[in-house]
Design an enzyme around this catalytic site. Structure first.
Site, PDB file in Angstrom:
ATOM      1  N   ARG A  58       0.819  -1.214   0.000  1.00 16.72           N
ATOM      2  CA  ARG A  58       0.000   0.000   0.000  1.00 16.72           C
ATOM      3  C   ARG A  58       0.854   1.265   0.000  1.00 16.72           C
ATOM      4  NH1 ARG A  58      -1.726   2.277   4.538  1.00 16.72           N
ATOM      5  NH2 ARG A  58      -1.611   0.308   5.695  1.00 16.72           N
ATOM      6  N   TYR A 111     -16.090  20.579 -10.854  1.00 12.95           N
ATOM      7  CA  TYR A 111     -16.604  19.263 -11.212  1.00 12.95           C
ATOM      8  C   TYR A 111     -17.676  18.866 -10.203  1.00 12.95           C
ATOM      9  CZ  TYR A 111     -16.097  14.274 -12.572  1.00 12.95           C
ATOM     10  OH  TYR A 111     -16.294  12.992 -13.002  1.00 12.95           O
ATOM     11  N   ASP A 183      -7.676  22.123  -9.482  1.00 17.40           N
ATOM     12  CA  ASP A 183      -7.929  20.996 -10.380  1.00 17.40           C
ATOM     13  C   ASP A 183      -7.360  21.387 -11.740  1.00 17.40           C
ATOM     14  OD1 ASP A 183      -8.929  19.099 -12.159  1.00 17.40           O
ATOM     15  OD2 ASP A 183     -10.797  18.853 -11.046  1.00 17.40           O
ATOM     16  N   LYS A 208      -7.736  10.992 -17.484  1.00 18.23           N
ATOM     17  CA  LYS A 208      -7.959  11.761 -18.702  1.00 18.23           C
ATOM     18  C   LYS A 208      -6.688  11.780 -19.559  1.00 18.23           C
ATOM     19  CE  LYS A 208     -12.075  12.892 -17.041  1.00 18.23           C
ATOM     20  NZ  LYS A 208     -12.226  12.286 -15.735  1.00 18.23           N
TER      21      LYS A 208
END
Length: 394
Positions: A58, A111, A183, A208
């Site tokens: 992790r 968003y 962002d 993206k």
């Protein structure tokens, strides 16, 4: 960073020998348990689990660390943490900045999942979110309270594409000792230096453009020196991690980001300008177009543009858009963007705006221009617009 420097960094960033072991790409380390040869070695690694050595899956392996290093270098930041989605990256960045009792400012063009997080989870933990008009620059100072801890910027907004004046907002934030999260998914690390312009944390939905092939869910957050430790600790506390396979896919996508964005930009600008001349189109919302909202700020702060923008039609309503989108040949409907394929999505901003009421004569459609032939894409859009015109009365 010059274009030549960017192109070179895209190839070389994150390729440390200790990660790659002399090959071009780092191996895909699928790992949960990491083994220690001695008790002393275990105690040494436990002492600082954030250090770049194998401790537990992790906490990362060379596959994840190579991607973190590459993004950090491109962003010119202190360090990067990876997340299983862009939403997870944004939310963790916010949580790194706030505590119970704080007030935060979020751009009204953010968003939608960011808005939902603020109105739901953050409200439950006693953080008050206020949404502000994205056109505010230094005038944002009028909204600051004694307990304002953070401002979230998304420039441009990924639905209505207002460009924000980050340097002006940063000037105000610094005077009041307020943190800024940006962002930066649309601009990418190549076209928008968010940290240099005043952000403390720059977030990307690597799903993206960085991934670029519509086959990976991934997010990143890169922080400056004053915020990286807090960001890292927040990510560790939330148990956020990504698979080595996904990190490897994002690394592969990153290497071609420069050439892909050049093609996205070239095709998009040609089609956006062509759409401005179509009789059914009321407005093309793309920050790189002269006369668009925030174009002067875009020209000052950005070094390029990407493939996502919106068009507003002159009449009709959202159910009417079925006449256009249902029979598109190349433009398909999907809730993402940044891949090699073209997309189109009817989307109503009115339901997610509170600082300023959204008003338009017809529906808005968000468009992503992929890497297909421009003539094919124009023909597809022209046929769709004609179907709409034939079936929807003014």
């Amino acid at each position: 960073m010059s274009e030549k420097q960017r192109d070179t960094k895209l190839v070389t960033a994150g390729r440390r020998k200790e990660w790659t072991h002399g090959i071009v790409n780092p191996p895909v380390y699928r790992a949960s348990t990491c083994l220690f040869d001695t008790y002393a070695e275990m105690r040494e690694r436990v002492k600082d689990p954030s250090a770049r050595h194998l401790f537990y899956g992790r906490k990362g392996t060379p596959t994840q660390w190579a991607l973190e290093d590459a993004i950090t270098e491109l962003e010119d930041g202190e360090g990067t943490m990876l997340f299983p989605s862009g939403v997870a990256a944004v939310n963790a960045a916010i949580l790194a900045c706030v505590k119970t009792g704080d007030h935060i400012l979020i751009t009204d063009s953010a968003y939608d999942p960011t808005r939902s997080f603020a109105n739901g989870f953050l409200k439950k933990m006693g953080v008050t979110a206020e949404f502000y008009d994205p056109s505010l620059g230094t005038n944002i100072e009028g909204l600051i309270k004694d307990n304002t801890a953070m401002i979230l910027v998304e420039s441009p907004g990924s639905l209505t594409f207002e460009v924000q004046d980050l340097p002006a907002i940063s000037e105000v934030a610094k005077r009041h000792k307020i943190l800024i999260v940006c962002d930066n998914t649309w601009g990418t690390p190549l076209y928008y230096p968010a940290l240099e312009l005043g952000a403390d944390i720059s977030v990307h939905a690597c799903t993206k453009y960085i991934g670029g092939h519509s086959d990976v869910m991934l997010g990143s957050a890169t922080a400056n020196a004053r915020m990286f430790k807090r960001l890292r600790q927040t990510a560790y506390s939330l148990g956020q991690t990504v698979s080595a396979d996904d990190a490897s896919l994002a690394l592969r996508g990153l290497r071609t980001l420069g050439v892909r964005l050049k093609q996205h930009e070239e095709s998009t600008l040609e089609i956006a300008k062509w759409l401005q001349d179509q009789p059914l189109v009321h407005e093309v919302r793309h920050p790189a177009l002269t006369g668009s909202q925030g174009h002067d700020i875009w020209r000052r702060d950005f070094t390029g543009s990407t493939g996502l923008f919106s068009i507003v039609l002159k009449h009709g309503d959202y159910p009417d858009t079925a006449h256009m989108v249902d029979e598109m040949k190349y433009f398909k409907m999907g809730f993402s963007w940044g891949g090699y394929e073209s997309l189109i999505l009817p989307s109503d901003p009115a339901s997610v705006r509170t600082a300023r009421k959204w008003q338009a004569p017809g529906p808005l459609l968000r468009v992503h221009i992929g890497l297909e032939n421009i003539s094919d894409l124009k023909a597809d859009l022209a046929a769709g617009l004609q179907r709409y015109s034939d079936n929807v009365a003014p």
